[in-house]
Design a protein around this motif. Sequence first.
Motif, PDB file in Angstrom:
ATOM      1  N   VAL A 116       0.687  -1.321   0.345  1.00  0.00           N
ATOM      2  CA  VAL A 116       0.076   0.042   0.037  1.00  0.00           C
ATOM      3  C   VAL A 116       0.800   0.830   0.458  1.00  0.00           C
ATOM      4  CG1 VAL A 116      -1.350   1.391   0.920  1.00  0.00           C
ATOM      5  CG2 VAL A 116      -2.044  -1.169   0.953  1.00  0.00           C
ATOM      6  N   LYS A 117       0.936   2.198  -0.550  1.00  0.00           N
ATOM      7  CA  LYS A 117       1.978   2.763  -1.284  1.00  0.00           C
ATOM      8  C   LYS A 117       1.008   4.479  -0.855  1.00  0.00           C
ATOM      9  CE  LYS A 117       4.588   1.097  -4.428  1.00  0.00           C
ATOM     10  NZ  LYS A 117       6.304   0.720  -3.853  1.00  0.00           N
ATOM     11  N   ASP A 118      -0.140   4.884  -0.419  1.00  0.00           N
ATOM     12  CA  ASP A 118      -0.912   5.483  -0.222  1.00  0.00           C
ATOM     13  C   ASP A 118      -0.867   5.700   1.104  1.00  0.00           C
ATOM     14  OD1 ASP A 118      -3.194   7.999   0.225  1.00  0.00           O
ATOM     15  OD2 ASP A 118      -3.863   7.453   0.758  1.00  0.00           O
ATOM     16  N   THR A 213       2.613  -2.206   4.361  1.00  0.00           N
ATOM     17  CA  THR A 213       4.264  -1.211   3.401  1.00  0.00           C
ATOM     18  C   THR A 213       5.006  -2.351   2.989  1.00  0.00           C
ATOM     19  OG1 THR A 213       5.650  -0.956   5.684  1.00  0.00           O
ATOM     20  CG2 THR A 213       3.506   0.673   4.928  1.00  0.00           C
ATOM     21  N   VAL A 214       5.825  -2.949   3.632  1.00  0.00           N
ATOM     22  CA  VAL A 214       7.362  -3.531   2.476  1.00  0.00           C
ATOM     23  C   VAL A 214       6.728  -5.516   2.921  1.00  0.00           C
ATOM     24  CG1 VAL A 214       8.979  -2.302   3.812  1.00  0.00           C
ATOM     25  CG2 VAL A 214       8.314  -4.262   5.147  1.00  0.00           C
ATOM     26  N   GLN A 281     -11.108  14.588  -0.647  1.00  0.00           N
ATOM     27  CA  GLN A 281     -10.626  12.734  -1.697  1.00  0.00           C
ATOM     28  C   GLN A 281     -11.002  12.231  -1.212  1.00  0.00           C
ATOM     29  OE1 GLN A 281     -12.880  13.974  -3.793  1.00  0.00           O
ATOM     30  NE2 GLN A 281     -13.525  15.919  -3.101  1.00  0.00           N
ATOM     31  N   ARG A 282     -10.890  11.216  -1.760  1.00  0.00           N
ATOM     32  CA  ARG A 282     -10.451   9.311  -1.555  1.00  0.00           C
ATOM     33  C   ARG A 282      -9.054   8.980  -2.190  1.00  0.00           C
ATOM     34  NH1 ARG A 282     -14.087   5.153  -2.432  1.00  0.00           N
ATOM     35  NH2 ARG A 282     -15.626   5.945  -2.466  1.00  0.00           N
ATOM     36  N   PRO A 283      -8.239   8.762  -1.939  1.00  0.00           N
ATOM     37  CA  PRO A 283      -6.888   8.563  -2.810  1.00  0.00           C
ATOM     38  C   PRO A 283      -7.382   7.681  -3.863  1.00  0.00           C
ATOM     39  CG  PRO A 283      -7.501   6.723  -0.281  1.00  0.00           C
ATOM     40  CD  PRO A 283      -8.866   7.308  -1.449  1.00  0.00           C
ATOM     41  N   SER A 284      -6.338   8.171  -4.903  1.00  0.00           N
ATOM     42  CA  SER A 284      -6.865   7.991  -6.407  1.00  0.00           C
ATOM     43  C   SER A 284      -6.937   6.275  -6.709  1.00  0.00           C
ATOM     44  CB  SER A 284      -5.184   8.484  -7.665  1.00  0.00           C
ATOM     45  OG  SER A 284      -4.176   7.609  -6.434  1.00  0.00           O
TER      46      SER A 284
END
Length: 302
Positions: A116-118, A213-214, A281-284
Motif C-alpha cells: 500500500v503506497k498511499d 508497506t513492505v 477526496q478519496r485516494p487515487s
Amino acid sequence: MAVREIEEVGDVGRRYEVLDMVGDGGQGDLFLGRDRNSGQKVALKLQKARDLGPESDFHWAGDELLKEGSRMMMLTGIQAIPEVIATGTHRRRRCLVMEFVEGHQLQKVLSAALPVKDPGTVAAVIGQLCEILAEVHDRNLVHCDLKPENVIVQPDGRLRLIDMGHAVVADQETEYAHGTRGWASPEQSDACPSGLTRQADIFALGCILLEMTVMRLPYGGQDERAEEGTPVLPADRLAKLPPEFASLALWMVRWKAAERPADVREVFDRLRCYLPQLGSQRPSKPLRPDPTEYYRTHQPRL
C-alpha cells in the motif's frame, strides 16, 4: 461496569437456521445463520467437531468457547466488537450466536493492493485499529490475535475486530502460548508468568503496518519461531520502509515489550498527521472497501 450474562438458548437449531460455513480457525468454525422468526442474519461460532481425542478434550474446547463469549461480554458497548447474542448447542457442539458483520476480511481487501503506497490509507487502517484497541485495553483485555484475517472492513470503510478466542486479561499469568505465529509477540510464544500487556497488541499492529508497506512480517514471519537477535527484516525490505512510517513500525515491533510504545494512543499520535482530512477526496487508488472513508467523514476519536 456490570457485565450481563449471555442468554442460553439450548438447541441453537430451534431458533436459528444454520447456513453456510464462512470461516474456520483454531478455536472454532464460523457459520452464517438466520433467526427463524425475524429473518435476521447472525454469525454462529461452533467449537470444532470432536476428533479422535478423549471426551474431556472436547468438553474443554466447549468451555473455552464459552469463556470467549464471556470476554466478548466484557466489551459490550464497543461498537467495533460484534455483540454476543446467545449461546447454545448444535449437534453436541457448543455455539456462540453473534452479530453478523457485513464486509470483507482486511486480509482479502489488502491481497490485491500490496504494498500500500498511499500514506493516508495506511494511516486510516492502523488509526482505526488504534481507536478500537484503546477501548479494548481500557477494559483491561489484550486481544492477542490481531491480524488481517480478524479484521472486517465494512462497506462504509469502518473496521470491526473479531475473534476473541485468544484474548486474556492484562497482567494475569498465561499458561500456554496465545496468538498466531507471524503476528504474535515474542512474549506470547510460551506461558507468561507475569501476564501479557497491551504491548502484545501493539506488536501485532506493527506487524500489520509492515505487512501493508513492505509485504513482510518481522523476525522471519510465519516461517519459523524466531529467536532474540534475529534481524527484524531482511536488508532489502528494510530499505523499502516508507519514511513516513519506518521509525514507528520498527518501534512497535521491538523484541522486548517494555521497549515498544506504552499505549496505542502513542501510536495514533505519530499517525495523526497522515490521517485523511475531514471532507477530503478519496485516494487515487483506494482499497475496496475504502478505510479512508471513515476519517473523511468522521473526526478521529483519539
